[in-house]
Design a protein around this motif. Structure first.
Motif, PDB file in Angstrom:
ATOM      1  N   ALA A  86       0.826  -1.203   0.000  1.00 45.18           N
ATOM      2  CA  ALA A  86       0.000   0.000   0.000  1.00 45.18           C
ATOM      3  C   ALA A  86       0.863   1.257   0.000  1.00 45.18           C
ATOM      4  O   ALA A  86       0.543   2.257  -0.658  1.00 45.18           O
ATOM      5  N   SER A  87       1.972   1.225   0.728  1.00 47.15           N
ATOM      6  CA  SER A  87       2.886   2.361   0.743  1.00 47.15           C
ATOM      7  C   SER A  87       3.509   2.586  -0.629  1.00 47.15           C
ATOM      8  O   SER A  87       3.631   3.732  -1.097  1.00 47.15           O
ATOM      9  N   ALA A  88       3.888   1.501  -1.302  1.00 47.93           N
ATOM     10  CA  ALA A  88       4.452   1.633  -2.647  1.00 47.93           C
ATOM     11  C   ALA A  88       3.425   2.180  -3.625  1.00 47.93           C
ATOM     12  O   ALA A  88       3.726   3.030  -4.476  1.00 47.93           O
ATOM     13  N   ASP A  89       2.179   1.699  -3.518  1.00 46.98           N
ATOM     14  CA  ASP A  89       1.113   2.215  -4.383  1.00 46.98           C
ATOM     15  C   ASP A  89       0.889   3.703  -4.158  1.00 46.98           C
ATOM     16  O   ASP A  89       0.649   4.462  -5.110  1.00 46.98           O
ATOM     17  N   ALA A  90       0.945   4.147  -2.906  1.00 49.28           N
ATOM     18  CA  ALA A  90       0.730   5.566  -2.608  1.00 49.28           C
ATOM     19  C   ALA A  90       1.833   6.428  -3.218  1.00 49.28           C
ATOM     20  O   ALA A  90       1.562   7.491  -3.797  1.00 49.28           O
ATOM     21  N   ARG A  91       3.083   5.973  -3.103  1.00 49.08           N
ATOM     22  CA  ARG A  91       4.181   6.739  -3.697  1.00 49.08           C
ATOM     23  C   ARG A  91       4.066   6.774  -5.222  1.00 49.08           C
ATOM     24  O   ARG A  91       4.319   7.811  -5.851  1.00 49.08           O
ATOM     25  N   ASP A  92       3.658   5.641  -5.815  1.00 54.87           N
ATOM     26  CA  ASP A  92       3.494   5.596  -7.270  1.00 54.87           C
ATOM     27  C   ASP A  92       2.390   6.538  -7.722  1.00 54.87           C
ATOM     28  O   ASP A  92       2.533   7.246  -8.724  1.00 54.87           O
ATOM     29  N   ALA A  93       1.267   6.560  -6.997  1.00 50.67           N
ATOM     30  CA  ALA A  93       0.160   7.453  -7.359  1.00 50.67           C
ATOM     31  C   ALA A  93       0.582   8.913  -7.283  1.00 50.67           C
ATOM     32  O   ALA A  93       0.250   9.722  -8.167  1.00 50.67           O
ATOM     33  N   ALA A  94       1.321   9.274  -6.240  1.00 51.30           N
ATOM     34  CA  ALA A  94       1.772  10.660  -6.093  1.00 51.30           C
ATOM     35  C   ALA A  94       2.695  11.061  -7.242  1.00 51.30           C
ATOM     36  O   ALA A  94       2.554  12.152  -7.816  1.00 51.30           O
ATOM     37  N   ARG A  95       3.625  10.196  -7.590  1.00 54.55           N
ATOM     38  CA  ARG A  95       4.540  10.516  -8.681  1.00 54.55           C
ATOM     39  C   ARG A  95       3.792  10.609 -10.010  1.00 54.55           C
ATOM     40  O   ARG A  95       4.038  11.529 -10.809  1.00 54.55           O
ATOM     41  N   ARG A  96       2.916   9.657 -10.250  1.00 57.22           N
ATOM     42  CA  ARG A  96       2.196   9.642 -11.522  1.00 57.22           C
ATOM     43  C   ARG A  96       1.319  10.881 -11.688  1.00 57.22           C
ATOM     44  O   ARG A  96       1.281  11.504 -12.757  1.00 57.22           O
TER      45      ARG A  96
END
Length: 432
Positions: free
Chosen positions: A325-335
């Motif tokens: 979930a933490s990795a998904d959150a960082r990916d969403a922010a960058r994207r």
């Protein structure tokens, strides 16, 4: 079609008036089920408001979020007690009168924080459902904006093509006057009339596509016919709009969904740890002895022994889910940050194209066509030069329409990323 719907509605009202009031109450429609009839000029903010209020997929998402909210109340409650009644030693003819009746009350005492973890998990699931509804709302409203801009583009193209036909008609008139004066051949007027026919064919095709696009816009709020007169876009002056200067995406619902998923994953770790602490079950009751006609009391406790399974696998899985979930959150922010930067750049580039066409190219071509028409009437310019420049003016007008549409698309892309002024805020509210 609309008159038929109104007639059908009148018959339905008369029939319901003859029904008992209770049946009428059961058949009553909610305010959000009564579709509006939109007339006059339709604006982009109005389309987004109607799509936000009347699209069934958005209503379903809001209802799912409300359902998740309702589950929080049950999650915060203690386990229900259990009442047990037993009768023993009855029906034995060899030892009559030795029956025993027992009434026992049992209650589970949750240890380790199960109740708090359960309540917090239900709250996090509601936050996810709410964020999912908001993400869907952004997607559906983006589709609504694209439908509106596409329909407006066809409407504007039709207007520009009609203006092109007017210019061609001026050329026909000029060619006719020169032919009657013996200054030109009949061929020039025939060419002008042929151009007018070709333009009429293109305009009718565009108008047919516009009618289809208008129905697609009306379908956004469930209407089957486009009763509105026209589609209206304001002057595309976006200076000073919130979000354009920095392109921040802090309020995007995808980030809220990612944060809610992180919170839920952390709470599942908490719940897994709480599950490893055995719950205590206490009981108490009375027992009636038929043989001695006496009553006794009983009390007991029960606790499971975690010998074979201590829940370590569930806890490890919860930790991995939290990392995911933490990795998904960082990916969403960058994207989203990259998408916002790209949208901002597209706004700037499309604005430059639009301003160049509107301020410089289009006025220059309009002046040139006017001068060429006067020169042709005076016999100082050939007809081919005139019609070539008239076509250039029409193509410039059509390019200006496309540039304005592209500018609005870029603006709406940025708005849907940073939460601009055109976005309806909050969940749909029922009309009263």
């Amino acid at each position: 079609m609309l008159s038929s719907l109104r007639a059908g509605g009148s018959i339905a009202i008369c029939v319901m008036a003859l029904m008992p009031s209770r049946g009428f109450a059961n058949a009553a429609m909610s305010a959000s089920d009564r579709l509006p009839i939109v007339t006059g000029a339709l604006t982009l903010p109005r389309v987004l408001e109607l799509a936000d209020r009347y699209q069934l997929s958005l209503r379903a998402a809001d209802l799912r979020a409300e359902a998740a909210s309702a589950r929080i109340r049950d999650a915060n409650r203690r386990p229900n007690p259990r009442l047990t009644a037993t009768e023993e030693n009855f029906g034995d003819s060899r030892a009559p009168g030795r029956g025993e009746a027992t009434l026992e009350l049992q209650q589970t005492l949750e240890l380790g924080g199960d109740r708090g973890a359960r309540t917090a998990t239900a709250q996090a699931e509601y936050e996810i459902a709410r964020a999912e509804a908001d993400v869907l709302r952004r997607e559906r409203l983006a589709e609504a904006a694209e439908r509106f801009i596409a329909a407006w583009t066809l409407q504007a193209r039709s207007g520009r093509l009609r203006e092109g036909e007017r210019l061609t008609q001026e050329a026909i008139t000029a060619a006719s006057d020169r032919f009657r004066a013996g200054a030109s051949l009949l061929l020039e007027r025939s060419r002008a009339e042929s151009d007018a026919l070709s333009q009429a064919v293109e305009r009718r095709r565009t108008e047919a596509e516009s009618a289809v696009a208008r129905r697609l816009v009306a379908a956004l709020w469930g209407a089957s016919e486009a009763a509105f007169d026209s589609l209206a876009l304001p002057n595309p002056d976006f200076s000073g709009n919130r979000g354009e200067e920095d392109g921040r995406v802090d309020g995007h619902p995808e980030l809220a969904r990612a944060a809610a998923n992180q919170s839920l994953a952390a709470l599942r770790i908490r719940a897994a740890r709480a599950d490893r602490v055995p719950d205590l079950e206490v009981s108490g009751g009375v027992r009636r002895f038929q043989e001695t006609h006496s009553t006794g009391f009983l009390a007991g406790i029960q606790i499971p022994l975690p010998l074979w399974s201590g829940g370590s696998g569930t806890l490890a899985a919860a930790h991995r889910e939290a990392e995911a979930a933490s990795a998904d959150a960082r990916d969403a922010a960058r994207r989203l940050t990259v998408a916002a930067a790209g949208a901002l750049e597209r706004v700037r580039s499309t604005r430059a194209t639009y301003d160049t066409l509107r301020v410089s190219v289009r006025p220059a071509r309009e002046r040139l066509v006017h001068e060429l028409l006067q020169a042709y009437r005076a016999g100082r310019m050939s007809y081919l030069d005139l019609i070539a420049e008239q076509r250039n003016l029409v193509q410039t007008d059509l390019a200006l329409v496309e540039a304005e549409a592209d500018l609005w698309r870029a603006r709406m892309d940025l708005d849907f990323l940073v939460g601009g002024a055109f976005l309806p805020t909050g969940p749909r509210k029922e009309e009263r």
